[in-house]
Design a protein around this motif. Structure first.
Motif, PDB file in Angstrom:
ATOM      1  N   ALA A 178       0.846  -1.231   0.072  1.00 27.95           N
ATOM      2  CA  ALA A 178       0.115   0.164  -0.018  1.00 27.95           C
ATOM      3  C   ALA A 178       0.904   1.221  -0.004  1.00 27.95           C
ATOM      4  O   ALA A 178       0.569   2.486  -0.653  1.00 27.95           O
ATOM      5  N   ILE A 179       2.002   1.198   0.632  1.00 25.70           N
ATOM      6  CA  ILE A 179       2.961   2.482   0.933  1.00 25.70           C
ATOM      7  C   ILE A 179       3.301   2.905  -0.551  1.00 25.70           C
ATOM      8  O   ILE A 179       4.135   3.745  -0.688  1.00 25.70           O
ATOM      9  N   LEU A 180       3.476   1.693  -1.387  1.00 23.44           N
ATOM     10  CA  LEU A 180       4.146   2.081  -2.561  1.00 23.44           C
ATOM     11  C   LEU A 180       3.330   2.731  -3.829  1.00 23.44           C
ATOM     12  O   LEU A 180       3.444   2.991  -4.902  1.00 23.44           O
ATOM     13  N   THR A 181       2.089   3.255  -3.343  1.00 27.65           N
ATOM     14  CA  THR A 181       1.174   3.964  -4.183  1.00 27.65           C
ATOM     15  C   THR A 181       1.536   5.367  -4.367  1.00 27.65           C
ATOM     16  O   THR A 181       2.784   5.694  -3.553  1.00 27.65           O
ATOM     17  N   PRO A 182       1.013   6.173  -5.321  1.00 26.75           N
ATOM     18  CA  PRO A 182       1.694   7.658  -5.463  1.00 26.75           C
ATOM     19  C   PRO A 182       1.748   8.365  -4.122  1.00 26.75           C
ATOM     20  O   PRO A 182       0.713   8.077  -3.230  1.00 26.75           O
ATOM     21  N   GLN A 183       2.546   9.309  -4.008  1.00 26.62           N
ATOM     22  CA  GLN A 183       2.989   9.856  -2.950  1.00 26.62           C
ATOM     23  C   GLN A 183       1.763  10.614  -2.340  1.00 26.62           C
ATOM     24  O   GLN A 183       1.522  10.566  -1.026  1.00 26.62           O
ATOM     25  N   ALA A 184       0.929  11.079  -2.971  1.00 22.03           N
ATOM     26  CA  ALA A 184      -0.188  12.020  -2.518  1.00 22.03           C
ATOM     27  C   ALA A 184      -1.175  11.312  -1.848  1.00 22.03           C
ATOM     28  O   ALA A 184      -2.034  11.811  -0.821  1.00 22.03           O
ATOM     29  N   ILE A 185      -1.249   9.834  -2.072  1.00 19.64           N
ATOM     30  CA  ILE A 185      -2.104   9.124  -1.192  1.00 19.64           C
ATOM     31  C   ILE A 185      -1.760   7.993  -0.463  1.00 19.64           C
ATOM     32  O   ILE A 185      -2.431   7.294   0.174  1.00 19.64           O
ATOM     33  N   ARG A 186      -0.498   7.866  -0.531  1.00 19.42           N
ATOM     34  CA  ARG A 186       0.367   6.855  -0.261  1.00 19.42           C
ATOM     35  C   ARG A 186       0.018   6.459   1.674  1.00 19.42           C
ATOM     36  O   ARG A 186      -0.342   5.354   2.030  1.00 19.42           O
ATOM     37  N   VAL A 187       0.044   7.627   2.327  1.00 16.14           N
ATOM     38  CA  VAL A 187      -0.146   7.368   3.759  1.00 16.14           C
ATOM     39  C   VAL A 187      -1.576   7.435   4.157  1.00 16.14           C
ATOM     40  O   VAL A 187      -1.799   6.504   5.004  1.00 16.14           O
ATOM     41  N   PRO A 188      -2.420   8.071   3.694  1.00 13.30           N
ATOM     42  CA  PRO A 188      -3.852   7.798   4.071  1.00 13.30           C
ATOM     43  C   PRO A 188      -4.356   6.505   3.497  1.00 13.30           C
ATOM     44  O   PRO A 188      -5.161   5.928   4.134  1.00 13.30           O
ATOM     45  N   LEU A 189      -4.020   6.205   2.304  1.00 15.41           N
ATOM     46  CA  LEU A 189      -4.425   4.671   1.878  1.00 15.41           C
ATOM     47  C   LEU A 189      -3.863   3.587   2.687  1.00 15.41           C
ATOM     48  O   LEU A 189      -4.460   2.511   3.056  1.00 15.41           O
ATOM     49  N   THR A 190      -2.599   3.755   2.908  1.00 16.95           N
ATOM     50  CA  THR A 190      -1.973   2.660   3.768  1.00 16.95           C
ATOM     51  C   THR A 190      -2.668   2.649   5.128  1.00 16.95           C
ATOM     52  O   THR A 190      -3.155   1.563   5.657  1.00 16.95           O
ATOM     53  N   MET A 191      -2.833   3.751   5.875  1.00 16.95           N
ATOM     54  CA  MET A 191      -3.649   3.743   7.046  1.00 16.95           C
ATOM     55  C   MET A 191      -5.080   3.318   7.037  1.00 16.95           C
ATOM     56  O   MET A 191      -5.510   2.394   7.826  1.00 16.95           O
ATOM     57  N   GLY A 192      -5.849   3.667   5.899  1.00 22.41           N
ATOM     58  CA  GLY A 192      -7.014   2.903   5.857  1.00 22.41           C
ATOM     59  C   GLY A 192      -6.993   1.533   5.505  1.00 22.41           C
ATOM     60  O   GLY A 192      -7.825   0.767   6.243  1.00 22.41           O
ATOM     61  N   ALA A 193      -6.050   1.156   4.719  1.00 30.29           N
ATOM     62  CA  ALA A 193      -5.932  -0.582   4.547  1.00 30.29           C
ATOM     63  C   ALA A 193      -5.719  -1.073   5.818  1.00 30.29           C
ATOM     64  O   ALA A 193      -6.352  -2.298   5.928  1.00 30.29           O
TER      65      ALA A 193
END
Length: 242
Positions: A178-193
């Motif tokens: 999850a953290i390898l996603t684009p920089q703009a969304i990587r942190v919130p996406l990782t936290m959500g996942a």
């Protein structure tokens, strides 16, 4: 209820675990869920902390992979040592029981009958049960009644270590990917996942342990959220300082 036509036992609630083997399987499942939970939280904390300090994907991935490898090895070694110690203790107890049965069979029979009297059976019934179990398999009867050990179900430390390492790795892969996603969304996406996965592992672990699902899930979510927020704050402060 016993079926006298073939000697088998018909259980009133067949879905419930009535054997030591069923209990062992549940313990393994719970251990797997907890291992996955550890992998999720540990690696999520690492990659989110590093992501808060730098946007360099290589650095984030390196830290995540290192955390996964170190965590899996640590879990495996810890489980191997723990289960090996337990297995050695169980074997020593079983060896002592085997020796006592060979040297003092009458005393051991009396001891077995006393155990069943203490569980509520009458003296006559307890004596009959002890004699019949002794005739069938004295060693197994004493191991179960006195020690709570099934001689045929001793935990294998190698299997436990591999299972622990595998469950940790599977859990750790989620935040790592999850953290390898684009920089703009990587942190919130990782936290959500991660929070979604923790809710699942918390609910499954509680269900397997026959504990309140909602309470256990909230505890796991709160712990995971706190871990990620803490490492994010530390990573952010370190990034600013550097």
């Amino acid at each position: 209820m016993r079926d006298d036509t073939n000697g088998s036992v018909a259980l009133a609630h067949p879905a419930e675990p009535h054997t030591a083997r069923s209990g062992t399987r549940l313990n393994w499942l719970r251990a797997g869920v907890l291992g996955a939970n550890d992998g999720i939280v540990s690696v999520a904390g690492i990659v989110i902390g590093v992501a808060a300090a730098t946007s360099n994907s290589t650095a984030i991935l390196t830290a995540g992979v290192a955390g996964l490898a170190a965590g899996a090895v640590s879990m495996a070694l810890g489980e191997y040592v723990s289960v090996s110690t337990q297995r050695d203790s169980e074997r020593a107890l079983l060896d002592t029981e085997r020796r006592e049965l060979a040297e003092q069979p009458e005393a051991e029979l009396a001891e077995l009958a006393a155990i069943y009297r203490a569980k509520g059976l009458s003296a006559g019934t307890a004596q009959t049960v002890a004699e019949e179990l002794t005739a069938a398999d004295a060693f197994a009867a004493h191991a179960e009644a006195e020690l709570g050990i099934d001689p045929d179900e001793l935990t294998n430390p190698v299997h436990a270590a591999l299972s622990s390492a595998l469950s940790f790795t599977l859990g750790a892969l989620l935040p790592l990917l999850a953290i390898l996603t684009p920089q703009a969304i990587r942190v919130p996406l990782t936290m959500g996942a991660v929070l979604a996965a923790l809710a699942l592992t918390g609910a499954v672990g509680a269900y397997l342990g026959q504990a309140p699902v909602a309470r256990a899930t909230v505890r796991v979510l709160a712990g995971g959220a706190l871990a990620m927020l803490t490492t994010y704050a530390i990573g952010h402060l370190v990034g600013i300082a550097i």
